[in-house]
Each structure stands twice: as structure tokens, then as C-alpha cells.
Write an enzyme that holds these catalytic residues in place. Structure first.
Site, short mmCIF file in Angstrom:
data_model
loop_
_atom_site.label_atom_id
_atom_site.label_comp_id
_atom_site.label_asym_id
_atom_site.label_seq_id
_atom_site.Cartn_x
_atom_site.Cartn_y
_atom_site.Cartn_z
N GLU A 1 0.85 -1.20 0.00
CA GLU A 1 0.00 0.00 0.00
C GLU A 1 0.88 1.24 0.00
OE1 GLU A 1 -1.05 -1.42 3.93
OE2 GLU A 1 -0.99 0.66 4.64
N LYS B 1 2.85 4.53 1.01
CA LYS B 1 3.33 5.11 2.27
C LYS B 1 2.99 6.60 2.21
CE LYS B 1 7.32 5.26 5.31
NZ LYS B 1 7.37 6.68 5.59
N ASP C 1 2.81 10.45 3.06
CA ASP C 1 3.78 11.37 3.65
C ASP C 1 3.05 12.42 4.49
OD1 ASP C 1 6.21 12.37 4.21
OD2 ASP C 1 6.60 13.24 2.25
N TYR D 1 -4.46 2.61 8.69
CA TYR D 1 -3.71 1.48 8.14
C TYR D 1 -3.12 0.54 9.19
CZ TYR D 1 0.05 4.87 8.97
OH TYR D 1 0.88 5.79 9.55
N LYS E 1 11.08 2.62 -0.30
CA LYS E 1 11.04 4.07 -0.57
C LYS E 1 11.25 4.37 -2.05
CE LYS E 1 10.90 6.62 2.87
NZ LYS E 1 11.81 6.87 3.93
N CYS F 1 41.45 20.19 16.07
CA CYS F 1 40.04 20.45 16.33
C CYS F 1 39.74 21.94 16.07
CB CYS F 1 39.72 20.09 17.77
SG CYS F 1 38.07 20.59 18.28
N CYS G 1 38.74 23.50 19.81
CA CYS G 1 39.67 23.66 20.94
C CYS G 1 41.13 23.62 20.51
CB CYS G 1 39.41 22.60 22.01
SG CYS G 1 39.91 20.96 21.54
N CYS H 1 38.73 14.61 17.80
CA CYS H 1 39.45 15.58 18.62
C CYS H 1 39.90 14.87 19.88
CB CYS H 1 38.50 16.73 18.96
SG CYS H 1 39.02 17.69 20.38
N CYS I 1 37.65 20.23 25.47
CA CYS I 1 37.04 20.70 24.22
C CYS I 1 35.60 21.14 24.48
CB CYS I 1 37.06 19.60 23.18
SG CYS I 1 36.27 20.12 21.65
S1 IVH Z 1 2.49 0.90 9.02
C1 IVH Z 1 4.39 -0.93 12.91
N1 IVH Z 1 1.54 1.92 6.82
O1 IVH Z 1 5.53 5.60 8.06
C2 IVH Z 1 4.37 -0.13 11.66
N2 IVH Z 1 2.98 3.28 8.14
O2 IVH Z 1 8.33 5.07 8.55
C3 IVH Z 1 3.16 0.70 11.53
N3 IVH Z 1 3.31 5.52 7.25
O3 IVH Z 1 5.39 6.00 11.53
C4 IVH Z 1 3.24 1.63 10.40
N4 IVH Z 1 2.02 5.31 5.48
O4 IVH Z 1 3.75 7.34 10.08
C5 IVH Z 1 2.33 2.14 7.89
N5 IVH Z 1 0.60 2.74 4.87
C6 IVH Z 1 1.36 2.92 5.92
C7 IVH Z 1 2.01 4.14 6.14
C8 IVH Z 1 2.82 4.28 7.27
C9 IVH Z 1 2.79 6.13 6.15
C10 IVH Z 1 4.25 6.16 8.18
C11 IVH Z 1 3.89 6.04 9.63
C12 IVH Z 1 5.09 5.42 10.30
C13 IVH Z 1 6.16 5.71 9.30
C14 IVH Z 1 7.29 4.72 9.40
#
Ligand code: IVH
Length: 699
Positions: free
Chosen positions: A126, A128, A130, A237, A325, A419, A422, A443, A449
Site C-alpha cells: 500500500e 506510504k 507522507d 492502516y 522508498k 580540532c 579547541c 578531537c 574541548c
Molecule cells: S504501518 C508498525 N503503513 O511511516 C508499523 N505506516 O516510517 C506501523 N506511514 O510512523 C506503520 N504510510 O507514520 C504504515 N501505509 C502505511 C504508512 C505508514 C505512512 C508512516 C507512519 C510510520 C512511518 C514509518
């Protein structure tokens, strides 16, 4: 403010203009003070502004609508967000960046579970989102609490703000569990983001860098009526505490959320192989530009909840999920300068000062250059045009110079051997075991320092350590420069010394009665502190948050930890005990032993413990019959892999050791167990079968 007209002589139009202007200024100063911990004016100036605002409102009561600042008592620090401890931590996700790593993720899951390569394994994929994650607690179907993620263990109470998000139901439909914490992402669409920034600009207010910042800034408003004017959205989610799980799979849970009336993302798909996951990743990537909201990758989750539970977590991320990612965004800009920063362990880190440039919606003016060898290998020179890259939340990095744009006369960069703070020699240590040179130049100034001392103090007060409200990096640097705080213990004598001082804190630039009092109160509140935070705050090398938590759990009290750690010379029983702590290895044990072997550190601790009490840690999984025990697995296990058995034992609060000794409490032996079983018998240690272990561990 010197030329203020008497209020009686203001025309209504003049009064209105001034009233609006004051409201904006007060809001901006509130934001700087409460959200950025960076007061822009003295308390006295602030008070004068508010006073004038109230006086105008008193003379022109028609100005004072529901949005009037006089109706918001929200400005006092006590009104800052209350903290909410997450009953189930909100953890993060591991990252992968290539198609190849998708195959590795699936293989890792299979290996851990002992699944054959052809055994079915369903994994969902699914987008991710932002935005910022949020946990919504429903009790008997009613929304009772909403919290931000915070540090994953403690978040901020944003209930009132979340209630203003139209898409989030105040009541769940259908047959929802009695208790259900729904987790998901709060986000803002591109169109709403653009419109909000236009409004901000028209009102002469700061614009947001990207939709995520806008969503975060809108949700984290002290005044929920402001959040109400910001169009926020939500995708559910995941979940935290649940009195029952309405489904057995991830997909099923999300379907259930949908049936309760919660918004869920339509691009979620169930896949059955790495190839299918990769195909869906690319399908989502192809749609990315068309989606009305920002996404920064694709999240894969093992679908079966039973398998998720077996897979569990490593440190702060689940083994059963990962984030794939999207490739980082790149840009080319001028490298104005290379600055050397000195860290708390003395490490000299080169930082690129760049001509500011927007990369993926964020203005970047600093980037990492990694280390001395990287600069030399890539021959990066000051004055070069350089390619920079930014991926998600990761610090932007300089990839390398654009050689055909190199200005005439640019000279190779010479990394300093002293450094910059210092002046002590900065050296690259040679590892006595391997004979190789450390990549990091350090250092050698140690406590002389100032950079190292300040960085240690900053670490001490940082968010996951003492987290003292009003004592951030900036204030630490200032107090250090003024000689007010030189060691951690000094923080706790600040008030007492201030009372006797001629130059009182309240009279300093940027302070006043209230902020000085708030700071002292925040310090007072930390005289008792969770053991793991205390250990983390010490800044022992290799002891980050996770290892601090492990040490706290393993030893329970600071005295117990200190006693062992202070006697942990190489080869001693105490060193073995440290090495044996779940998740520690010889490197961590050595770093801890080195820290406690240093007399100065012991003095600092003695001084600090005069003022601070680390609270004993509650044993985890107290109901578990194996909590605190040391277990050895031997022979073949038939129902689970060795990794899974180890992870399961650790979840129940036990330590897993590789060999049998006097300290072993329990041996779990499968078929073919040999010398370890014999040794256990010799030492009279309880030995059980894998079946007994499954019963004992409740699996
Ligand atoms: S699952 C135990 N699903 O990504 C894991 N996270 O990098 C539960 N996020 O803190 C997270 N879309 O804020 C999950 N479809 C998605 C997501 C998602 C965005 C974010 C979430 C999490 C962060 C981790």
C-alpha cells in the site's frame, strides 16, 4: 511600541487594523515560544502586546469574536499538549530502496518463520503516505482520545484538534471492538496545501514548505479552532490496543476499519510473491504524480496477523513490514563552504554549506559530506557545483562534484588535523585488533574541548533523554557560554544559584518571570526519571535508546547496572554479564565498561545522583514465567526457527544465551541435543522439550 496612540483617539478603522496586526504578532510569538521553543521577544514585550490587544478589545467589544485571543486561555505553558503514553508503542518501519531488496525482505520473513520457498505467504502492499501518524482511541465506538506519535512511546494529546477533522468519525459504525486504537496518517492534499499557503501569504504569515509540514503544523495547534479551518484528511492502516481483533489479516483489519466508517487507502493490494509486490510498487510509483496527496514509498506487510505476532519486532521496527522508498530526489547547487562540526565523542564531521535549493519540496541549505575519505575520494572542493540528494526524512547528502562546472582555481579540500573548536590534535585511531585506521577523525581534547562538552549536554537534555522543556540546544549553548551550566549536575542547581545571583535569569534577554519559572519547574519535574532515559542520557558510546532500554530492563536499577559495569574489566564475570544482556555484544559491553572505568565519568555520576533519582524499571512481561530467566536453546527445533524461538523468549522478558553455564535457568532441548544437554544435567539445570516450551510460552 513607543508611538502608540491613546486608544480613545483611534478611529474604528485604525483600531481594527492595529487589533488584527497585534493578533498576528501574538500568534507568531506564541508559535515561536510554544512550538519552536525559541522565544522571539522578552516576556515584558509580549505582555505589553497582549495588554494593548485586550485594551483595544475592551474599547471595541465588537471586535472580540470567538477567535479573539482573549477567549483563548491556550497561551499558558500548562496548556501545551498533554502527553499520552501509548499503550502499544507506535514504532517505525525499516526501509528498503531497490527491487532486489524486496526479494531479500520476503526471504528473510520466510527464513525466520521456517517457511519453504514454495509455501504460500501473503503480503499486502500500500502507499506510504507522507503525513504524520496519529493514534485514535475508540471506546465503545466513541472517539475518546487522539495522540501524535511523539517519540513512539509518548505522544501529544491532540484529541480536540482531531475532532475537527471531518473525515474522522466521532462514532464508529457497526460492531467495532469495545476498545480499538486505530492508527493511520493525517495528511493534506496538494490543492489544500496550495490554497492554505495562498491564505498564509495574503495574511502575511509564514508559508509551509510542503504538505506534510502543513499537516503537522495544522494538527499541532494549541487552538483547535485553527485546526478546524485547515482541511486535513486521514487514512487508517494499523492499530494499537484492541480488545479483540475483528479480522485475522491485515487486509481484513483494514476492511473492518472501512466498515466502521474510517477512510482507508484504495491502492492497497494483497500480493503473493516478491514479483507481485514489485509490480504493485511500480504501479503505485507510476500513479504517484496523479495522486492528490504526497506519498514517499510503498509499505509491505505480512498479511496474517498470527504471522505478524510470530515475527515480532527488532528494536523499533517490525520484522513483518518494511517501507520500499521511492528513489531520492536530486538537485545541483553551489557548495559554499565545508564546515567541520565536533560531536559529543569528538568526531569531526564535515557539513556542506550550500546555496539554498528546493529538493522535493524542501529547501536544503546543509548536507552531509560523510567523512574525510569521502571528500578526498570524490575530490569535492569548496566552490564546486555539487549534486545533492534527499530521500524522505534522511539528512540530504552530497553525492559529488559536477566536474565540468568546476571554477578555475578551486583547490583540493584539506581536512583539518586539529580540532576547529579547541585546537587539540585530531587523530584517526588505529583499531588494535585489525590494525585499520578509523574512518572518523576525532578531537583528542576530551573535556577541555567545549564542543564535546556542549554536545554531551545537548544530548543529555535531548528529547529521548531528559527532555527538559525550555532547555534545548540553543539554551544549553548559551548557558554554557555564560558559565551557568558546565556539567549535567549544574542543571539541577541552576535555580538555587539563580536565587543568589545578581544577574537573575528572569532579567535576561528572552526571559521573564514566567519563562524562568517554567524552566525551573521543568527541571524540577525531571528529578525523577525513567531508568532507560537516564542511561541513554549518559551518552555512552554504542548505547542508544534501544540499548539503554535493554540495560534498564536487564538490571532494573541504576545501582545494579553501575555496580556490574564498574567492575567489568576484560575477562571478568561482570564483563560476561554485560555481554550476555539481550542484544548486547562484546562491542557494547566494552564501551560500557570503558565509560565506567573513567574516573571523571564516575565523578559526574556521583554529582548527578545527588540531584536525580533514576526510577527502577518495571520488569517487562511480569506475567511471563520466564521473565528475567536465562534460557539456552539446543538441538533441532521442529515448530519454529532458532531466531523465532530467541525472539519469542526475549519478548517474554527472558535472556537467551548461546552456552550453558551456572547462570542458565532453563535449557530447551530438541532432538539431537548433545554437549549442552550433558552440561545442563551436570549442573542440575532444568531441561524441557520444545513442546513444553510452546506450552510454557503460551504459543
Ligand atoms: S504501518 C508498525 N503503513 O511511516 C508499523 N505506516 O516510517 C506501523 N506511514 O510512523 C506503520 N504510510 O507514520 C504504515 N501505509 C502505511 C504508512 C505508514 C505512512 C508512516 C507512519 C510510520 C512511518 C514509518
Amino acid at each position: 511600541m513607543a508611538t502608540l496612540k491613546p486608544i480613545e483617539s483611534l478611529t474604528p478603522a485604525q483600531a481594527k487594523r492595529e487589533y488584527r496586526r497585534l493578533a498576528e504578532m501574538i500568534a507568531a510569538y506564541d508559535k515561536a515560544y510554544y512550538q519552536e521553543d525559541a522565544p522571539k521577544v522578552s516576556d515584558a514585550e509580549y505582555d505589553a502586546l497582549r495588554h494593548r490587544y485586550e485594551a483595544i478589545e475592551a474599547a471595541f467589544p465588537e471586535f472580540g469574536g470567538p477567535d479573539s485571543l482573549t477567549k483563548q486561555v491556550g497561551a499558558a505553558p500548562s496548556e501545551k499538549f498533554a502527553k499520552i503514553v501509548h499503550r502499544v508503542p507506535m514504532l517505525s518501519l525499516g526501509n528498503i530502496f531497490s527491487d532486489e531488496e524486496v526479494g531479500e525482505f520476503v526471504a528473510r520473513v520466510r527464513r525466520f518463520l521456517g517457511l519453504a520457498t514454495d509455501a504460500p505467504l501473503a503480503i499486502s502492499a500500500e502507499p506510504k503516505i507522507d503525513g504524520l501518524s496519529c493514534s485514535l482511541r475508540y471506546e465503545n465506538g466513541h472517539l475518546v482520545q487522539a495522540a501524535t506519535r511523539g517519540d513512539g512511546y509518548t505522544g501529544e494529546d491532540v484529541t480536540a484538534n482531531v475532532r475537527t477533522i471531518q473525515e474522522i468519525p466521532h462514532r464508529l459504525r457497526g460492531d467495532a471492538p469495545e476498545i480499538l486504537e486505530v492508527r493511520g496518517e493525517v495528511y493534506m492534499t496538494h490543492a489544500d496545501f496550495a490554497a492554505l499557503n495562498e491564505r498564509q501569504m495574503a495574511a502575511d504569515k509564514a508559508v509551509f514548505a510542503n504538505p506534510r509540514n502543513a499537516a503537522a503544523g495544522s494538527l499541532r495547534q494549541l487552538d483547535a479552532s485553527i485546526t478546524a479551518t485547515r482541511p486535513l484528511h486521514f487514512f487508517a492502516y494499523a492499530w494499537g490496543e484492541a480488545s479483540r481483533e475483528p479480522a485475522e489479516t491485515q487486509m481484513g483489519m483494514v476492511e473492518a476499519f472501512k466498515s466502521y466508517g474510517l477512510p482507508v487507502n484504495p491502492l492497497m493490494k494483497l500480493c503473493h510473491s516478491a514479483e507481485e509486490l514489485i509490480a504493485h510498487y511500480h504501479a503505485i510509483e507510476a500513479q504517484r504524480a496523479l495522486l492528490p496527496y504526497d506519498i514517499d514509498g510503498v509499505v509491505y506487510k505480512v498479511d496474517s496477523i498470527a504471522l505478524q505476532k510470530r515475527l515480532g519486532f527488532v528494536s523499533r521496527a517490525p520484522r513483518w513490514a518494511t517501507a520500499h522508498k521511492f528513489p531520492a530526489e536530486k538537485a545541483i547547487t553551489l557548495l559554499r563552504d565545508i564546515e567541520i562540526q565536533v560531536g559529543r565523542t569528538g568526531a569531526l564531521t564535515p557539513v556542506a554549506r550550500l546555496e539554498p535549493i528546493t529538493v522535493g519540496g524542501v529547501v536544503v541549505s546543509n548536507a552531509t559530506l560523510h567523512n574525510e575519505d569521502e571528500i578526498a575520494r570524490k575530490d569535492i572542493r569548496i566552490g564546486d557545483m555539487v549534486t545533492i540528494q534527499r530521500a524522505g526524512d534522511v539528512i540530504p547528502q552530497v553525492l559529488g562534484p559536477v566536474l565540468d562546472k568546476r571554477p578555475a582555481g578551486a583547490t583540493p579540500y584539506v581536512f583539518p588535523h586539529t580540532c576547529p573548536v579547541c585546537g587539540s590534535a585530531a587523530i584517526r585511531e588505529i583499531d588494535p585488533k585489525t590494525g585499520t585506521e578509523d574512518v572518523v577523525r576525532r578531537c583528542t581534547g576530551g573535556l577541555v574541548c567545549p564542543a564535546q562538552v556542549i554536545e554531551r549536554l545537548k544530548h543529555f537534555v535531548s528529547r529521548n533523554a531528559f527532555d527538559i522543556e525550555g532547555l534545548g540546544e540553543k539554551q544549553i549553548a548559551q548557558f554554557y557560554a555564560d558559565g551557568l551550566i558546565k556539567t549535567a549536575a549544574d542543571i539541577f542547581t541552576l535555580q538555587e544559584r539563580d536565587a543568589k545571583s545578581l544577574k537573575r535569569l528572569k532579567d535576561r534577554e528572552g526571559y521573564g518571570e514566567t519563562s524562568a519559572r517554567n524552566l525551573f519547574e521543568a527541571i524540577e519535574a525531571r528529578r525523577r526519571i525513567a531508568l532507560n532515559r537516564f542511561i541513554f542520557a549518559l551518552g555512552i558510546r554504542h548505547v542508544g535508546e534501544t540499548n539503554a532500554r535493554r540495560a534498564a530492563r536487564a538490571f532494573g536499577t541504576f545501582e545494579a547496572f553501575r555496580t556490574i559495569a564498574s567492575k567489568a574489566a576484560e575477562g571478568s564475570d561482570e564483563r560476561a554479564e554485560l555481554t550476555n544482556v539481550e542484544g548486547f555484544g562484546p562491542v557494547v559491553a566494552e564501551a560500557i565498561a570503558d565509560f565506567f572505568a573513567e574516573p571523571h565519568n564516575q565523578q559526574v555520576l556521583d554529582a548527578l545522583l545527588q540531584h536525580v533519582t533514576p526510577e527502577p524499571m518495571e520488569a517487562i512481561a511480569t506475567a511471563s514465567p520466564v521473565a528475567g530467566k536465562t534460557i539456552v536453546f539446543t538441538g533441532a527445533l521442529e515448530h519454529m526457527t532458532r531466531d523465532e524461538a530467541k525472539a519469542q523468549a526475549e519478548r517474554l522478558g527472558a535472556k537467551v544465551a548461546g552456552s550453558v553455564s551456572k547462570k542458565t535457568d532453563l535449557v530447551v532441548a530438541g532432538p539431537g541435543a548433545g554437549s549442552k544437554l550433558t552440561k545442563a544435567a551436570e549442573l542440575g539445570i532444568e531441561t524441557i522439550s520444545e513442546e513444553d516450551w510452546l506450552k510454557l510460552s503460551g504459543s
